[in-house]
Design a protein around this motif. Structure first.
Motif: not given
Length: 177
Positions: A61-64, A104-110
């Protein structure tokens, strides 16, 4: 680069920022994320309720959630980190640590991500500093610490943004005609 900042609570969160809630999914409830929106002064407030199933592994669910936020093209948002306590059944610092290690490893957005502190700033700041050490794409920036500014200063800034937007919109429509 994800810039991190703080707000006192959701009431002091700038009204133009989406507010992200992570309620636990109740049996027989739809698991689809729900967007709620309503007018507020010269702006709109909106919330994303991303329902977390107790039967779904946290890794999934964190990746989703990361994909959902990325696909919505949110460049600023405010997360109710206190929902993590109910999801993980852990104290705030441990719940943040667990969620952060998965999200955080899945979310790398400005983006700029605000966290409401509700009187727990020291605990939250320590966990955020741990995130910074673990994930090089995260930075805690003092300029996004809205707890250091008065509510009046924040409201004045919001009013300036709203007026600027109205002015730009008027100029756009004048050019079109």
């Amino acid at each position: 680069m994800v810039n991190l900042g703080f707000v006192r609570d959701f009431n002091s969160c700038p009204t133009d920022l989406p507010r992200i809630f992570l309620p636990e999914l109740i049996q027989d409830q739809s698991s689809y994320p729900t967007i709620k929106s309503w007018p507020h002064h010269d702006n709109r407030v909106w919330e994303l309720h991303y329902y977390v199933s107790p039967n779904k592994p946290a890794e999934a669910w964190t990746a989703d959630l990361a994909k959902c936020l990325t696909n919505l093209h949110l460049h600023q948002w405010c997360l109710n980190i206190f929902d993590l306590i109910n999801i993980f059944h852990l104290p705030l610092d441990q719940a943040m640590s667990k969620w952060g290690s998965l999200f955080w490893p899945e979310y790398n957005v400005d983006a700029i991500v605000y966290l409401p502190v509700k009187g727990e700033k020291d605990i939250i700041k320590k966990e955020v500093q741990k995130w910074e050490k673990s994930f090089t794409h995260l930075v805690l920036r003092p300029k996004y610490d809205l707890t250091l500014r008065s509510v009046d200063e924040q409201q004045n800034e919001q009013n300036k943004k709203a007026l600027s937007f109205k002015f730009k919109a008027l100029n756009f429509f004048k050019r079109e005609n």
